[in-house]
Design an enzyme around this catalytic site. Structure first.
Site, PDB file in Angstrom:
ATOM      1  N   ARG A 109       0.813  -1.200   0.000  1.00  0.00           N
ATOM      2  CA  ARG A 109       0.000   0.000   0.000  1.00  0.00           C
ATOM      3  C   ARG A 109       0.846   1.249   0.000  1.00  0.00           C
ATOM      4  NH1 ARG A 109      -3.755  -1.049   4.892  1.00  0.00           N
ATOM      5  NH2 ARG A 109      -1.765  -1.958   5.497  1.00  0.00           N
ATOM      6  N   SER A 179       7.710  -5.183   6.414  1.00  0.00           N
ATOM      7  CA  SER A 179       7.330  -6.114   7.479  1.00  0.00           C
ATOM      8  C   SER A 179       8.020  -7.471   7.395  1.00  0.00           C
ATOM      9  CB  SER A 179       5.824  -6.277   7.476  1.00  0.00           C
ATOM     10  OG  SER A 179       5.249  -5.002   7.537  1.00  0.00           O
ATOM     11  N   ASP A 232       5.898  -3.510  10.586  1.00  0.00           N
ATOM     12  CA  ASP A 232       4.467  -3.166  10.739  1.00  0.00           C
ATOM     13  C   ASP A 232       4.030  -3.144  12.205  1.00  0.00           C
ATOM     14  OD1 ASP A 232       4.757  -5.922  10.828  1.00  0.00           O
ATOM     15  OD2 ASP A 232       3.074  -6.385   9.510  1.00  0.00           O
TER      16      ASP A 232
HETATM   17  C1  GLC Z   1       6.314 -11.887   9.599  1.00  0.00           C
HETATM   18  C2  GLC Z   1       7.505 -10.927   9.522  1.00  0.00           C
HETATM   19  C3  GLC Z   1       7.371  -9.820  10.538  1.00  0.00           C
HETATM   20  C4  GLC Z   1       6.017  -9.149  10.413  1.00  0.00           C
HETATM   21  C5  GLC Z   1       4.915 -10.193  10.511  1.00  0.00           C
HETATM   22  C6  GLC Z   1       3.535  -9.585  10.352  1.00  0.00           C
HETATM   23  O1  GLC Z   1       6.371 -12.554  10.807  1.00  0.00           O
HETATM   24  O2  GLC Z   1       8.717 -11.627   9.705  1.00  0.00           O
HETATM   25  O3  GLC Z   1       8.400  -8.873  10.393  1.00  0.00           O
HETATM   26  O4  GLC Z   1       5.875  -8.199  11.415  1.00  0.00           O
HETATM   27  O5  GLC Z   1       5.096 -11.172   9.518  1.00  0.00           O
HETATM   28  O6  GLC Z   1       3.376  -8.950   9.142  1.00  0.00           O
END
Ligand code: GLC
Length: 499
Positions: A109, A179, A232
């Site tokens: 996004r 993330s 995130d």
């Molecule tokens: C996975 C990623 C992590 C992220 C999570 C949620 O576990 O390794 O960094 O925060 O997904 O998106």
């Protein structure tokens, strides 16, 4: 002769009728035997997935222990406990136009937000969602991925309307929510440790992701500065705190799962830098990689893991998050079809395709309240091409959804309690009346009602009286706004404005 023919045909008909009857009887017996097998497989699975209170408490304790170990030294635990370089969470004073870019699932996004300071707060915000093609997510190259992102961002920036204001002579700034596990080098740089959630692009691992994005933006002719690089969970924590000063942690329950929380700086032995001004530091736990002998891992989980893109890793995530719940269901159904003729004497060929059962479809089946489980019937027909499922078959599917989802939700609740224990907030202290809020984001929590209800119920079971002071709050898209807010507080112009 005629009589003989008639006689023979009568005998034949009798024999056929008899044969059919015997066959039907045999099949019925076989079927009842097979249903016995279906039920045995179901019971066995249910037992192996069980999460009684005692087990959940062990999981919560193990989470606390691993948090300490991960903070003590690098590599001290499966929990990476990554330092985010976010030592100041949003206050509400943030002002100006900021962009955010959110990469972490099958969609990414772009967002712009006009922040109006303490009075006006979020004046306006716009979001655009772009889905990432499978061939870009896995097996492509750093250049392909980042060019894809930068191009979409450039297109979005080009549509900026007059109601967004950038003071003359200023560069646009961006918060980049990336993330995945990143070793941060500063608030605005960090190297990718490994991919998770089905992403796999080799030449990005070990690279500074902000550097890669900056190069791609240059190639796209885009002049935007990355002011903050955040996970995130960290974005959600920042967005949550902006709305509510009681937010102490954030959890993502979406494609993947993870948590971040505010730690006292002196409780981070591996932190060799200067003590942050505020005395606090946000830690990205990367709890998806949590592992403990107390986790109820079944053979289905083991097989899913072995055949995944990241075997041996993210075991907790593979038992909880949206990317995997539907796939666990598919695996159990597949075994029931093969070994116990769940769908009759064939195994639906679609059922053999990994990841064909998505968690949103699983949720729709689980939430089906019609007497004949119509939704389940339709999903079985549309997705697995099982044309005439019986009510009995559909009920098995719903029971499996319940077992898998309850296990995931209960394990997540135990994880949250583990964090509360680490912070000493799992029991009520005399005279203390402080509310603690956990901001939660992600489609699994937001849209899978039974998952969410089960998580909340389990928190109450685990916390007893303390449950009243702990609030689980949905933070809708907190991570995007959070990243923009962190870009604002780390803007190159901030000091300029303060002085
Ligand atoms: C996975 C990623 C992590 C992220 C999570 C949620 O576990 O390794 O960094 O925060 O997904 O998106």
């Amino acid at each position: 002769m005629g009589k003989l023919v008639v006689g023979v045909s009568v005998v034949c008909t009798a024999a056929v009728v008899c044969g059919v009857a015997v066959l039907l009887m045999k099949r019925r017996m076989k079927n009842s035997g097979e249903w016995g097998k279906v039920e045995a497989l179901l019971k066995d699975f249910e037992e192996k997935c069980a999460t009684p209170m005692g087990k959940l408490k062990q999981v919560a304790d193990a989470m606390t222990v691993e948090m300490h170990a991960g903070l003590a030294s690098e590599g001290g635990s499966k929990l990476k406990m990554l330092i985010s370089y976010v030592d100041n969470l949003p206050t509400g004073d943030e002002e100006g136009l900021f962009y955010a870019l959110d990469l972490g699932g099958t969609n990414f996004r772009v967002m712009r937000v006009q922040l109006g300071g303490n009075e006006k707060r979020i004046v306006k915000h716009e979001v655009k969602e772009v889905s990432i093609p499978q061939n870009v997510m896995a097996g492509s190259s750093s250049e392909v991925l980042f060019d894809f992102i930068a191009t979409a961002l450039a297109e979005f920036v080009a549509t900026e309307g007059d109601d967004f204001h950038l003071p003359p002579g200023r560069q646009r700034e961006l918060g980049f929510t990336f993330s995945f596990p990143v070793k941060q080098l500063s608030i605005a740089s960090g190297t990718l440790i490994k991919w998770t959630k089905g992403f796999s692009i080799e030449d990005v691992v070990g690279q500074d992701v902000v550097g890669e994005l900056a190069k791609a933006m240059e190639r796209a002719g885009l002049d935007v500065r990355v002011a903050a690089l955040v996970n995130d969970t960290v974005g959600t924590l920042a967005g949550g705190r902006y709305n509510n000063p009681d937010v102490i942690a954030a959890v993502i329950l979406g494609t993947g799962t993870n948590a971040a929380y505010v730690e006292r700086a002196h409780a981070i032995p591996k932190w060799h830098g200067l003590l942050p001004k505020s005395g606090e530091m946000v830690i990205n736990m990367e709890w998806g990689n949590f592992l403990s002998s107390h986790l109820p891992v079944t053979e289905y989980d083991q097989n899913l893991d072995v055949e995944s893109l990241n075997p041996g890793e993210q075991i907790y995530e593979k038992m909880i998050s949206g990317m995997y719940l539907g796939e666990i269901l598919r695996r159990v159904l597949c075994r029931m079809a093969k070994e116990a003729s769940l769908f009759g004497d064939y195994v639906p060929s679609k059922l053999k395709i990994p990841f064909i059962l998505r968690t949103p479809d699983m949720a729709a089946m689980h939430h089906d309240e019609s007497a004949d489980l119509k939704v389940v019937g339709n999903k079985l027909k549309d997705i697995l091409e099982v044309p005439n499922s019986t009510l009995k078959m559909r009920k098995i599917v719903v029971e499996l959804c319940d077992i898998i989802t309850s296990r995931g939700a209960r394990l997540s609740a135990a994880g949250i309690v583990g964090i509360l224990k680490k912070l000493g907030k799992d029991t009520l202290k005399d005279g203390e009346n402080q509310r603690s809020v956990i901001a939660v984001d992600g489609a699994l929590f937001e849209r899978y009602t039974k998952f969410r209800n089960c998580l909340e119920e389990t928190m109450k079971e685990l916390l007893g009286d303390t449950a009243d002071s702990i609030v689980i709050e949905l933070s809708n898209d907190g991570s995007g706004v959070g990243a923009a807010l962190l870009a604002a507080s780390h803007s190159q112009y901030t000091d300029l404005e303060e002085s």
